[in-house]
Design a protein around this motif. Sequence first.
Motif, mmCIF file in Angstrom:
data_model
loop_
_atom_site.group_PDB
_atom_site.id
_atom_site.type_symbol
_atom_site.label_atom_id
_atom_site.label_comp_id
_atom_site.label_asym_id
_atom_site.label_seq_id
_atom_site.Cartn_x
_atom_site.Cartn_y
_atom_site.Cartn_z
ATOM 1 N N ASP A 128 1.765 -12.041 17.023
ATOM 2 C CA ASP A 128 2.287 -10.407 17.130
ATOM 3 C C ASP A 128 3.021 -10.471 15.568
ATOM 4 N N LEU A 129 3.959 -11.272 15.115
ATOM 5 C CA LEU A 129 4.611 -11.363 14.009
ATOM 6 C C LEU A 129 3.972 -11.332 12.798
ATOM 7 N N ALA A 130 2.900 -12.144 12.895
ATOM 8 C CA ALA A 130 1.934 -12.283 11.800
ATOM 9 C C ALA A 130 1.216 -11.013 11.653
ATOM 10 N N ASP A 131 0.714 -10.187 12.663
ATOM 11 C CA ASP A 131 0.271 -8.913 12.802
ATOM 12 C C ASP A 131 1.129 -7.909 12.178
ATOM 13 N N ALA A 132 2.376 -7.919 12.373
ATOM 14 C CA ALA A 132 3.417 -7.189 11.973
ATOM 15 C C ALA A 132 3.694 -7.048 10.635
ATOM 16 N N LEU A 133 3.654 -8.550 10.045
ATOM 17 C CA LEU A 133 3.725 -8.520 8.657
ATOM 18 C C LEU A 133 2.617 -8.123 7.870
ATOM 19 N N MET A 134 1.219 -8.199 8.208
ATOM 20 C CA MET A 134 0.126 -7.610 7.799
ATOM 21 C C MET A 134 0.112 -6.186 7.705
ATOM 22 N N ASP A 135 0.847 -5.548 8.643
ATOM 23 C CA ASP A 135 0.878 -4.140 8.774
ATOM 24 C C ASP A 135 1.872 -3.741 7.796
ATOM 25 N N THR A 136 2.941 -4.405 7.698
ATOM 26 C CA THR A 136 4.172 -3.953 6.817
ATOM 27 C C THR A 136 3.597 -4.089 5.394
ATOM 28 N N LEU A 137 2.851 -5.083 5.131
ATOM 29 C CA LEU A 137 2.457 -5.329 3.526
ATOM 30 C C LEU A 137 1.531 -4.105 3.148
ATOM 31 N N GLY A 138 0.440 -3.930 4.155
ATOM 32 C CA GLY A 138 -0.318 -2.767 4.078
ATOM 33 C C GLY A 138 -1.219 -3.126 2.859
ATOM 34 N N GLU A 139 -1.705 -1.960 2.401
ATOM 35 C CA GLU A 139 -2.510 -2.135 1.052
ATOM 36 C C GLU A 139 -1.884 -1.877 -0.118
ATOM 37 N N VAL A 140 -2.657 -2.348 -1.193
ATOM 38 C CA VAL A 140 -1.864 -2.348 -2.521
ATOM 39 C C VAL A 140 -2.980 -1.877 -3.438
ATOM 40 N N GLU A 199 9.702 -13.241 10.924
ATOM 41 C CA GLU A 199 10.619 -12.137 11.005
ATOM 42 C C GLU A 199 11.328 -11.608 9.748
ATOM 43 N N SER A 200 11.829 -13.014 9.013
ATOM 44 C CA SER A 200 12.421 -12.443 7.902
ATOM 45 C C SER A 200 11.614 -11.859 6.792
ATOM 46 N N SER A 201 10.516 -12.276 6.972
ATOM 47 C CA SER A 201 9.358 -11.742 5.875
ATOM 48 C C SER A 201 9.053 -10.422 6.189
ATOM 49 N N VAL A 202 8.945 -9.884 7.494
ATOM 50 C CA VAL A 202 8.628 -8.562 7.891
ATOM 51 C C VAL A 202 9.818 -7.653 7.403
#
Length: 353
Positions: free
Chosen positions: A190-202, A249-252
Amino acid sequence: MRSIWNGAISFGLVSIPIKLVNATESHSIHFRQIHLADGGRIRYRKVCELDEEEVSGGEIGKAYEDADGTMIPITDEDLAQLPLPTAKTIEIVAFVPADEIDPLQMDAAYYLSANGVPAAKPYTLLREALKRSNKVAVAKYALRGRERLGMLRVVDDVIAMHGLLWPDEIRAPEGVAPDGDVTVRDAELDLADALMDTLGEVDMDSLHDDYREAVEELIAAKASGEAVRPSESKDSGGGKVIDLIAALESSVRAAKKSRGEEDEEGDMADVHPIKEKAAPRKSTPRKSTPKSTGTKKSTASTAKKTTQKKTASKSTSSGSSSKGSSSAKKQTSSGTRGTTKKKTASPRSRASA
């Protein structure tokens, strides 16, 4: 852009004259080897092993070295006479969905340019057919003395070709995956998914080579005689055992902060395990309650002592006669104690006599 190969695309019975142009270029900074003692450049010279004389490029040919060390000369004419249909032709052999091409096979990229006015019509026909079919063309071609595999696709209004490695040139990933069974918890996913969603596209155009820029600044500073300041290296934490949940969590949070976003209500909806661990931190008001209770108790005890003092003073003023009697009793008792001590000490004095 200068073409590196001229030929044609064979599309069934359709032949499309094209020019092959490099689609990529390297911006890497190249260094020269020098002699540290005097700064002189080190050059490599091509020397014949037999007569130990330096030879020029025009005197150098090709040869195949046999297992016993025998050199078998091969000329460009010999290679040109080979019955190779792809020597001057990019021969399309199939049209397949793009996801069937393994990205591991991707090699150099080229642009295919229509060579001349007659090539414009068939070139456009192939380009539009590729667009409408959402497929790529798999082709064979020869370049730099060997037959290669390629993939044709459309980039904007141009047909691009990616060189592909042959399937037998891809190594199997044996022994590369982590050893043993590793279990990943749902909370970590779940946290990995949250990090991926936060980073998003570039925006790919915004990415650049930081290392090359740093090398260019270093060269400019050294050329102008300025002192080079060592940069602060970031600790990547390699080799350290970390709390994966805390790190995710810190990465997000760091990703959101870099994008100027703030967490809603202080926490993320997906971070349920972290919220449970963070709950004990909000216990400051509970700790202050015993202190205030203790203060009330001490205040009450102080009030009781004051009351007792007042009562004692009243009793002192009203009953001075009782104090006198009590003091007489103390004197009597003290005299009795002295007599007892004397009586006890007399046998000892007799013994000493």
